[in-house]
Design a protein around this motif. Sequence first.
Motif, PDB file in Angstrom:
ATOM      1  N   ALA A   5       0.867  -1.175   0.000  1.00 43.10           N
ATOM      2  CA  ALA A   5       0.000   0.000   0.000  1.00 43.10           C
ATOM      3  C   ALA A   5       0.902   1.223   0.000  1.00 43.10           C
ATOM      4  O   ALA A   5       1.481   1.585   1.023  1.00 43.10           O
ATOM      5  N   ALA A   6       1.073   1.833  -1.174  1.00 45.47           N
ATOM      6  CA  ALA A   6       1.892   3.030  -1.325  1.00 45.47           C
ATOM      7  C   ALA A   6       0.955   4.230  -1.336  1.00 45.47           C
ATOM      8  O   ALA A   6      -0.076   4.208  -2.001  1.00 45.47           O
ATOM      9  N   ILE A  78      -0.413  -3.896  -5.919  1.00 45.93           N
ATOM     10  CA  ILE A  78       0.019  -2.639  -5.312  1.00 45.93           C
ATOM     11  C   ILE A  78      -1.151  -1.667  -5.283  1.00 45.93           C
ATOM     12  O   ILE A  78      -1.757  -1.368  -6.313  1.00 45.93           O
ATOM     13  N   PHE A  79      -1.463  -1.214  -4.088  1.00 40.34           N
ATOM     14  CA  PHE A  79      -2.445  -0.155  -3.889  1.00 40.34           C
ATOM     15  C   PHE A  79      -1.688   1.167  -3.979  1.00 40.34           C
ATOM     16  O   PHE A  79      -0.637   1.312  -3.352  1.00 40.34           O
ATOM     17  N   ILE A  80      -2.204   2.120  -4.734  1.00 44.70           N
ATOM     18  CA  ILE A  80      -1.627   3.462  -4.769  1.00 44.70           C
ATOM     19  C   ILE A  80      -2.711   4.421  -4.327  1.00 44.70           C
ATOM     20  O   ILE A  80      -3.794   4.461  -4.914  1.00 44.70           O
ATOM     21  N   GLY A  81      -2.412   5.191  -3.290  1.00 44.94           N
ATOM     22  CA  GLY A  81      -3.416   6.097  -2.753  1.00 44.94           C
ATOM     23  C   GLY A  81      -2.934   7.517  -2.613  1.00 44.94           C
ATOM     24  O   GLY A  81      -1.752   7.771  -2.369  1.00 44.94           O
ATOM     25  N   ALA A  82      -3.884   8.433  -2.746  1.00 47.47           N
ATOM     26  CA  ALA A  82      -3.601   9.865  -2.598  1.00 47.47           C
ATOM     27  C   ALA A  82      -4.919  10.608  -2.484  1.00 47.47           C
ATOM     28  O   ALA A  82      -5.982  10.085  -2.844  1.00 47.47           O
ATOM     29  N   GLY A 104       4.233  -6.747 -14.934  1.00 43.20           N
ATOM     30  CA  GLY A 104       3.683  -7.884 -14.207  1.00 43.20           C
ATOM     31  C   GLY A 104       2.989  -7.546 -12.896  1.00 43.20           C
ATOM     32  O   GLY A 104       2.640  -8.446 -12.137  1.00 43.20           O
ATOM     33  N   LYS A 105       2.761  -6.268 -12.617  1.00 37.97           N
ATOM     34  CA  LYS A 105       2.127  -5.864 -11.364  1.00 37.97           C
ATOM     35  C   LYS A 105       0.662  -5.525 -11.583  1.00 37.97           C
ATOM     36  O   LYS A 105       0.313  -4.862 -12.555  1.00 37.97           O
ATOM     37  N   ARG A 106      -0.190  -5.975 -10.683  1.00 38.29           N
ATOM     38  CA  ARG A 106      -1.581  -5.527 -10.652  1.00 38.29           C
ATOM     39  C   ARG A 106      -1.622  -4.309  -9.739  1.00 38.29           C
ATOM     40  O   ARG A 106      -1.059  -4.331  -8.647  1.00 38.29           O
ATOM     41  N   VAL A 107      -2.268  -3.241 -10.212  1.00 40.54           N
ATOM     42  CA  VAL A 107      -2.282  -1.990  -9.469  1.00 40.54           C
ATOM     43  C   VAL A 107      -3.714  -1.505  -9.318  1.00 40.54           C
ATOM     44  O   VAL A 107      -4.498  -1.534 -10.271  1.00 40.54           O
ATOM     45  N   THR A 108      -4.044  -1.060  -8.110  1.00 41.25           N
ATOM     46  CA  THR A 108      -5.359  -0.495  -7.856  1.00 41.25           C
ATOM     47  C   THR A 108      -5.209   0.807  -7.092  1.00 41.25           C
ATOM     48  O   THR A 108      -4.300   0.954  -6.274  1.00 41.25           O
ATOM     49  N   LEU A 109      -6.068   1.743  -7.406  1.00 42.38           N
ATOM     50  CA  LEU A 109      -6.030   3.055  -6.767  1.00 42.38           C
ATOM     51  C   LEU A 109      -6.983   3.120  -5.587  1.00 42.38           C
ATOM     52  O   LEU A 109      -8.002   2.445  -5.566  1.00 42.38           O
ATOM     53  N   ARG A 138     -11.022   2.596  -5.714  1.00 45.70           N
ATOM     54  CA  ARG A 138     -12.125   3.028  -4.860  1.00 45.70           C
ATOM     55  C   ARG A 138     -11.855   4.389  -4.241  1.00 45.70           C
ATOM     56  O   ARG A 138     -10.735   4.700  -3.851  1.00 45.70           O
ATOM     57  N   MET A 139     -12.918   5.177  -4.143  1.00 46.32           N
ATOM     58  CA  MET A 139     -12.911   6.401  -3.365  1.00 46.32           C
ATOM     59  C   MET A 139     -13.278   5.971  -1.952  1.00 46.32           C
ATOM     60  O   MET A 139     -14.268   5.253  -1.757  1.00 46.32           O
TER      61      MET A 139
END
Length: 158
Positions: A5-6, A78-82, A104-109, A138-139
Amino acid sequence: MKKLAAYFSATGVTAAVANIIAEKTGAELYQIVPKEPYTTADLDWENNQSRSSREMRDQKYRPELAGIGLDIAQYDLIFIGAPIWWYSMPRIINSFIESLDWTGKRVTLFATSRGSGIATVDSELRKAYPQIDWQYGRMLTNPPDEAVLAKWFEQLGI
């Protein structure tokens, strides 16, 4: 499945949500830090000359990171949040994405906001970085709704 979780958090709201995601999924935490920290004046969205206002007007601007010190090769998801700024992700998220190899990475915001949605942000990042395997994000509020998290995590296969 190893998860990360970045997140970038200017005021602590997104950090709190990232911590909850990490706690519930077993993800490791990574804070995205600008080389020059944002001050309260920098974040004044009502001031057209504030640092954040100037950065968001320039789609090519990339704030310098304090350092990356991260190898994402070991992570599967990898979760990317801001927070949402001006209906978009802060430019530091672009700096972060462009500094790593996402092969090769799955990324979700995940995003936090007082009123904006995530659909535009999701669409912008998919278009800007088509090589990334984006999962719909997701918000989230602080604290996030437990049912929303459970459904999202189920959709992600975790």
